[in-house]
Design a protein around this motif. Structure first.
Motif, PDB file in Angstrom:
ATOM      1  N   ILE A 101       0.812  -1.220   0.000  1.00 26.75           N
ATOM      2  CA  ILE A 101       0.000   0.000   0.000  1.00 26.75           C
ATOM      3  C   ILE A 101       0.849   1.275   0.000  1.00 26.75           C
ATOM      4  N   PRO A 102       1.882   1.413   0.836  1.00 23.74           N
ATOM      5  CA  PRO A 102       2.666   2.658   0.822  1.00 23.74           C
ATOM      6  C   PRO A 102       3.255   2.972  -0.552  1.00 23.74           C
TER       7      PRO A 102
ATOM      8  N   THR B 148       4.192   8.922   2.372  1.00 25.14           N
ATOM      9  CA  THR B 148       4.001   7.982   3.473  1.00 25.14           C
ATOM     10  C   THR B 148       5.194   8.068   4.407  1.00 25.14           C
ATOM     11  N   SER B 149       4.968   7.717   5.664  1.00 26.29           N
ATOM     12  CA  SER B 149       6.053   7.744   6.648  1.00 26.29           C
ATOM     13  C   SER B 149       7.056   6.627   6.354  1.00 26.29           C
ATOM     14  N   LYS B 150       8.246   6.731   6.938  1.00 30.27           N
ATOM     15  CA  LYS B 150       9.282   5.720   6.711  1.00 30.27           C
ATOM     16  C   LYS B 150       8.823   4.342   7.175  1.00 30.27           C
TER      17      LYS B 150
ATOM     18  N   LEU C  41      -0.071   8.400   6.393  1.00 31.98           N
ATOM     19  CA  LEU C  41      -0.276   8.991   5.067  1.00 31.98           C
ATOM     20  C   LEU C  41      -0.426  10.498   5.230  1.00 31.98           C
ATOM     21  N   ASP C  42       0.535  11.237   4.717  1.00 25.79           N
ATOM     22  CA  ASP C  42       0.513  12.699   4.784  1.00 25.79           C
ATOM     23  C   ASP C  42       0.203  13.269   3.407  1.00 25.79           C
ATOM     24  N   ILE C  43      -0.646  14.280   3.386  1.00 24.65           N
ATOM     25  CA  ILE C  43      -1.020  14.953   2.136  1.00 24.65           C
ATOM     26  C   ILE C  43      -0.771  16.444   2.333  1.00 24.65           C
TER      27      ILE C  43
END
Length: 521
Positions: free
Chosen positions: A203-204, A234-236, A241-243
């Motif tokens: 998914i990421p 996406t984070s490591k 999930l950042d937009i």
């Protein structure tokens, strides 16, 4: 977060629900409880091939909840994507998380009950065991609550201690029950002591792949000059999930800070559609149900989002689009025909708890409804709607043909204001003679609209149905002749070698003039 809901019949509990889907290859798939004999040997309550990678239904509620989620929860929005079975571990993982969250809450109540008993019995908290129900009961039975030191006979335990003992026992029972349930779920998916992952490991990467496409589509549709681009990251660890919206200055900001509600809904919709497109590249069938997802999209973006659907990204998909707004329904129908996207309109005419929905094949276009009225409507209703249809057609053609119309207060125009200029433009054009002849016949008879259809007149009641049907038939015929039979575009003012002519701008019809652009070269 989204929740999985099993099929249930809430209105008629005695009847087991059943949903069946038949694919174009003849195979049927069932979900429910009471399966017919035809279901023997089929995969029940599971995914059909090609429908496992993402849900086929995108609903209004999905868009509404998207921006209310924190980055971690927003990533988990896609927990049921990229799966190979309906009963995948992601559902169990979410249940385990919910149970663990409940366990934390119960532990707080357990500690409160433990402190309550310690206070009532005047005992140290650390001496009261809560690890297991058996251990607690053994400890309780060894205590001298019922026989104080030096007493020869048992006395009744004080009510405050009895109550505290009961509360603590109930909390220990509840804690043990939740722990057992979590352990059982972990054993079910074979994850040992660890909870299974909520998300598919791919998914990421999938979400990172759609960033450029979503950013370009949002810029094209929204046209917002203060947004340079959109970034999906996406984070490591892959659990967030950042937009962001990137401003012309290069600053990253939360979309909620700089976008209207309509623009936020548009962005959320494009992200979900982008994920569906990416899943299609991995083998998902090109089929999707868009369940009233347009309602809060800004009206200025409606045409653009429909062009995006029908002409660009989803032109080779099969779509089921539901709308509650009749204006939206007509816009979808008209836009699909203009973009050569095959469409069939079905209307939910009524619904009852006993019989369920009643669906009818229909068309929401004015001319289709007029043609249907020709068969069954009363003459006065037919004449009135035919006059209204002609006025709507004249209004559209006056704009596409750019005919001269005298300005009216508030730009409110009647058929008498619009029709003469349209008729004049048609007669002066090089359009087919059959179209001109139909327009001429309409002009000769459209007075019926005022005489019989728009106002009451006792002597007009003697008008025959044949006359009214003739008027309505001519209006239907004119609608068909001024619109392209392939794409539905109407005759318009176009430029051929800098010469203004009236023609079909699409070039599909065998008109006497060549296809030109809608603006001078």
């Amino acid at each position: 977060m989204k929740e999985r809901r099993e099929a249930r019949n809430l209105l008629l509990p005695g009847k087991a629900p059943l949903v069946s889907v038949k694919l174009d290859n003849g195979k049927q798939f069932f979900r429910g409880q009471d399966y017919p004999e035809a279901a023997f040997g089929e995969r029940l309550n599971d995914f059909a091939p090609g429908y496992a990678l993402c849900p086929i239904v995108l609903s209004r509620s999905d868009i509404e909840v998207f921006w209310k989620l924190a980055p971690e929860e927003r990533m988990r929005f896609f927990f049921d994507y990229l799966r190979d079975r309906a009963s995948h571990a992601g559902y169990i993982a979410l249940d385990i998380e919910r149970n663990q969250q409940e366990l934390r809450s119960v532990r707080a109540d357990l500690l409160e009950a433990q402190i309550g008993l310690a206070t009532a019995a005047k005992l140290p908290v650390s001496e009261i065991p809560t690890g297991s129900l058996i251990g607690f009961r053994r400890w309780r039975d060894r205590q001298s609550f019922r026989r104080p030191e030096g007493a020869r006979r048992r006395v009744r335990t004080p009510k405050r201690i009895e109550s505290a003992l009961g509360k603590l026992e109930e909390q220990i029972k509840l804690t043990a029950k939740i722990r057992q349930h979590i352990a059982s779920q972990k054993r079910q998916v074979g994850s040992g002591e660890l909870a299974p992952p909520v998300l598919s490991v791919d998914i990421p990467e999938l979400l990172r792949n759609i960033t450029s496409q979503v950013s370009d589509d949002f810029s094209d549709i929204s046209g917002l000059a203060h947004i340079e681009r959109v970034e999906v990251s996406t984070s490591k660890q892959g659990d967030g999930l950042d937009i962001f919206c990137i401003l012309p200055s290069g600053k990253k900001v939360d979309p909620v800070q700089v976008l209207s509600e309509g623009a936020l809904d548009l962005l959320a919709l494009l992200i979900m559609l982008g994920v569906a497109l990416e899943c299609a590249k991995r083998g998902q069938s090109r089929f999707m149900i868009l369940d009233d997802v347009w309602q809060s999209v800004d009206s200025v973006h409606r045409n653009s989002i429909l062009d995006f659907i029908f002409e660009k990204r989803f032109k080779d998909w099969q779509l089921v689009i539901t709308v509650h707004d009749r204006l939206w329904a007509r816009l979808v129908e008209e836009k699909a025909r203009k973009r050569n996207f095959p469409i069939k309109t079905v209307e939910l005419s009524r619904w009852s708890a006993e019989h369920g929905p009643v669906l009818t094949d229909t068309s929401l276009s004015t001319v289709a409804q007029l043609a249907e009225m020709l068969l069954k409507s009363a003459p006065e209703s037919l004449c009135a709607y035919a006059g209204r249809s002609l006025e709507e057609l004249a209004n559209r053609l006056s704009m596409t043909m750019r005919v001269s119309v005298s300005r009216a207060p508030g730009d409110r125009y009647t058929l008498e204001d619009l029709w003469p200029g349209v008729l004049k433009g048609i007669n002066k054009s090089s359009l087919p003679d059959e179209l001109k002849e139909t327009a001429k016949k309409v002009n000769e008879i459209y007075a019926l609209r005022n005489i019989y259809g728009a106002h009451y007149s006792a002597w007009a009641e003697s008008m025959s149905r044949v006359e009214v049907e003739n008027f309505a038939s001519l209006v239907v015929d004119l609608w068909g002749r001024v619109h392209c039979a392939v794409c539905g575009q109407s005759i318009s003012l176009v430029y051929v070698k800098k010469e203004r002519v009236i023609d079909w701008p699409c070039g599909h019809n065998d008109a006497k003039v060549l296809r030109g652009s809608t603006e001078p070269a």
